[in-house]
Design a protein around this motif. Structure first.
Motif, PDB file in Angstrom:
ATOM      1  N   PRO A  98       0.837  -1.201   0.000  1.00 16.89           N
ATOM      2  CA  PRO A  98       0.000   0.000   0.000  1.00 16.89           C
ATOM      3  C   PRO A  98       0.880   1.262   0.000  1.00 16.89           C
ATOM      4  O   PRO A  98       1.905   1.309   0.670  1.00 16.89           O
ATOM      5  N   THR A  99       0.464   2.257  -0.749  1.00 15.59           N
ATOM      6  CA  THR A  99       1.240   3.489  -0.893  1.00 15.59           C
ATOM      7  C   THR A  99       1.571   4.113   0.454  1.00 15.59           C
ATOM      8  O   THR A  99       2.709   4.533   0.691  1.00 15.59           O
ATOM      9  N   ASP A 100       0.590   4.162   1.362  1.00 14.95           N
ATOM     10  CA  ASP A 100       0.863   4.804   2.653  1.00 14.95           C
ATOM     11  C   ASP A 100       1.880   4.019   3.478  1.00 14.95           C
ATOM     12  O   ASP A 100       2.646   4.604   4.241  1.00 14.95           O
ATOM     13  N   GLY A 102       4.491   2.264   2.155  1.00 17.06           N
ATOM     14  CA  GLY A 102       5.777   2.613   1.556  1.00 17.06           C
ATOM     15  C   GLY A 102       6.201   4.023   1.905  1.00 17.06           C
ATOM     16  O   GLY A 102       7.379   4.276   2.176  1.00 17.06           O
ATOM     17  N   ASP A 103       5.235   4.941   1.923  1.00 17.83           N
ATOM     18  CA  ASP A 103       5.532   6.325   2.298  1.00 17.83           C
ATOM     19  C   ASP A 103       6.005   6.415   3.752  1.00 17.83           C
ATOM     20  O   ASP A 103       6.941   7.157   4.059  1.00 17.83           O
ATOM     21  N   ASP A 112      13.928   4.718   0.096  1.00 18.53           N
ATOM     22  CA  ASP A 112      12.726   4.098  -0.443  1.00 18.53           C
ATOM     23  C   ASP A 112      13.085   2.947  -1.376  1.00 18.53           C
ATOM     24  O   ASP A 112      13.569   3.178  -2.487  1.00 18.53           O
ATOM     25  N   ARG A 114      11.068   0.980  -2.907  1.00 23.90           N
ATOM     26  CA  ARG A 114      10.087   0.754  -3.981  1.00 23.90           C
ATOM     27  C   ARG A 114      10.734   1.041  -5.337  1.00 23.90           C
ATOM     28  O   ARG A 114      11.502   1.976  -5.484  1.00 23.90           O
TER      29      ARG A 114
END
Length: 151
Positions: A98-100, A102-103, A112, A114
């Motif tokens: 999920p983006t959040d 990874g953020d 990061d 990703r």
């Protein structure tokens, strides 16, 4: 802390564990290969959705060892302020994260993984959490059992 100091109560111990999980950047991760060869390495982490999110190269022994059984142990703190976590780990590809999540990882740790195909995330779901400082805290060290906080 010396043995003569009073033991922390369960609520304080849990809060101290949560503080470690929020503030610490690295922990020790222990896995074993299918034939029982142990591996222990430090990895950076972030607490994410009541799990721990770490990253490593997909070919490193830690990632390879996770695949057969998923069993993992992680430790925070030093020998006079131990947090020991036993749980199950799963590999999560960066594209599936999920983006959040990874953020949060990138924000806390300043890098990061990703988009780097040689890297994967490990998501550890804790089943048992123990915390102690001295002998006087050994009796009440188990704070989580079967994935449920006892405190």
């Amino acid at each position: 802390m010396t043995e003569r100091e009073s033991a922390r109560g369960p609520d304080q111990r849990k809060q101290d564990v949560l503080d470690h999980l929020e503030k610490d950047e690295d922990l020790w991760v222990s896995t074993a290969s299918a034939d029982g060869v142990p591996c222990m390495v430090p990895l950076s982490f972030v607490r994410d959705r009541d799990t721990l999110l770490l990253a490593t190269r997909r070919t490193n022994p830690t990632a390879v060892n996770v695949t057969p059984s998923g069993q993992v142990r992680a430790a925070l703190g030093h020998t006079r302020d131990v947090v020991l976590i036993e749980g199950t780990a799963e590999i999560v590809e960066g594209a599936d994260l999920p983006t959040d999540s990874g953020d949060a990882f990138a924000e806390k740790l300043g890098w990061d993984p990703r988009g780097r195909p040689s890297w994967v995330y490990l998501r550890i779901t804790p089943h048992t959490v123990k915390a102690w400082r001295e002998v006087n805290e050994l009796a009440g060290r188990e704070l989580m059992h079967a994935g449920t906080w006892l405190v």
